[in-house]
Write a protein that holds these residues in place. Structure first.
Motif, short mmCIF file in Angstrom:
data_model
loop_
_atom_site.label_atom_id
_atom_site.label_comp_id
_atom_site.label_asym_id
_atom_site.label_seq_id
_atom_site.Cartn_x
_atom_site.Cartn_y
_atom_site.Cartn_z
N VAL A 54 -1.57 -7.43 3.81
CA VAL A 54 -1.12 -7.89 2.50
C VAL A 54 -2.04 -8.99 1.97
O VAL A 54 -2.40 -9.00 0.78
CB VAL A 54 0.33 -8.40 2.59
N ILE B 71 7.72 -6.65 1.33
CA ILE B 71 6.85 -5.49 1.59
C ILE B 71 7.17 -4.96 2.97
O ILE B 71 7.08 -5.67 3.97
CB ILE B 71 5.38 -5.90 1.47
N LEU C 254 0.12 -3.01 -5.24
CA LEU C 254 0.88 -2.38 -4.17
C LEU C 254 1.20 -0.92 -4.50
O LEU C 254 1.10 -0.03 -3.65
CB LEU C 254 2.18 -3.16 -3.91
#
Length: 314
Positions: free
Chosen positions: A266, A258, A237
């Motif tokens: 994702v 997130i 990430l």
């Protein structure tokens, strides 16, 4: 339609409503939101002529409320469900309202049936519960079969069945082409009821837009991720410059939140770096989140944060 233009109300040193402008259009349920003391009730009172504006105007189909002939036929209001003589029966209360506005008294029976008070029609209103009082207030608002409705906290004191009934009722009325302005502190209910939102704080307009756009614009959705490879996925990430935070669930397991990403993005990222996920969930933004975020600077009274609670959430 209701048209509010530059509406202002000054009480000595306090400006309760400050240059407020908005419209309540036919065919929609317009939610009227704001913290305590924001000026919602004062605005509603000015729309129906109970308070005199310091400046500006509020028009009903282009006419001030005071100039409407038989106003209950045009606009129905529930502003204070307790505004009933305690020794007058529900039927008698509605009957004098009907007679004073040129409404057939046969309408009294109809609205009592509609709100579920037929069995207590002859009982004194002073003995009604809070929920029954709200139902009588709704009957009063509906008495003239009006084109416009103004409802201030109409579900206060109602049980879940009653709340659901009010929601279905106001949405059905709007679907018939009527204009509905409704205020409530039950934001989860407003999210299900209102098509459009007018949000005020300290008397000023903060937002005037469709409910979906308000939530989307003023709060963020998060993707919740659980994995046995948190360090590896955290690095992935960071490499993609994706904003995230590390938290723990009730059982102490680490998880990632997130921000502003889709589950598709994702999930594809996890697949591309070979990290298996045990959970991938979209945590949708809520009307409550959006409202709290937007009005945090307009709250008149702040409660102290509870132990262990984030102080920003108050």
């Amino acid at each position: 339609m209701i048209e509010v233009q530059g509406l202002t109300k000054q009480y000595r040193s306090v400006r309760a409503v400050d240059d407020l402008s908005f419209e309540v259009k036919p065919g929609k349920v317009t939610g009227f939101l704001g913290p305590n003391g924001a000026g919602k009730s004062t605005t509603m009172r000015m729309i129906v002529g109970l308070d005199e504006p310091t400046a500006g105007s509020a028009l009903i189909h282009g006419t001030p409320y005071s100039k409407l002939k038989n106003p209950l036929r045009t606009i129905g209001c529930l502003l204070d469900a307790k505004a009933v003589h305690p020794n007058r029966s529900a039927a008698a209360h509605l009957k004098w309202m009907a007679q004073s506005n040129g409404i057939a008294t046969s309408r009294v029976k109809e609205v009592l049936e509609l709100v579920g008070l037929s069995d207590v029609a002859k009982k004194k209103a002073g003995g009604f519960s809070l929920g029954m009082g709200q139902r009588l207030g709704l009957a009063s608002a509906l008495l003239g079969d009006p084109e416009i409705l103004i409802l201030d906290e109409p579900v206060n004191g109602l049980d879940p069945e009653g709340i659901r009934w009010v929601r279905s009722l106001v949405r059905a009325l709007a679907a018939e082409g009527r204009s509905v302005l409704i205020s409530s502190h039950l934001l989860s209910e407003m999210a299900l009821t209102a098509d459009h939102l007018v949000v005020i704080g300290r008397g000023k307009l903060i937002a005037d837009q469709p409910t979906y756009e308000f939530v989307k614009e003023h709060s963020a959705s998060n993707v919740l991720v659980r994995t046995d490879f948190v360090p590896e996925f955290s690095q992935a990430l960071e490499n993609e410059n994706v904003e995230f935070t590390s938290t723990h669930d009730e059982e102490g397991r680490e998880q990632l939140l997130i921000r502003d990403q889709t589950t598709d993005y994702v999930g594809n990222l996890a697949y591309s770096v070979g990290v298996p996920l045990t959970e991938l969930t979209l945590k949708r933004a809520s009307l409550e989140d959006a409202f709290m975020d937007l009005t945090s600077d307009s709250v008149q009274y702040h409660a102290e944060a509870l132990p262990g609670e984030d102080s920003d959430a108050s």
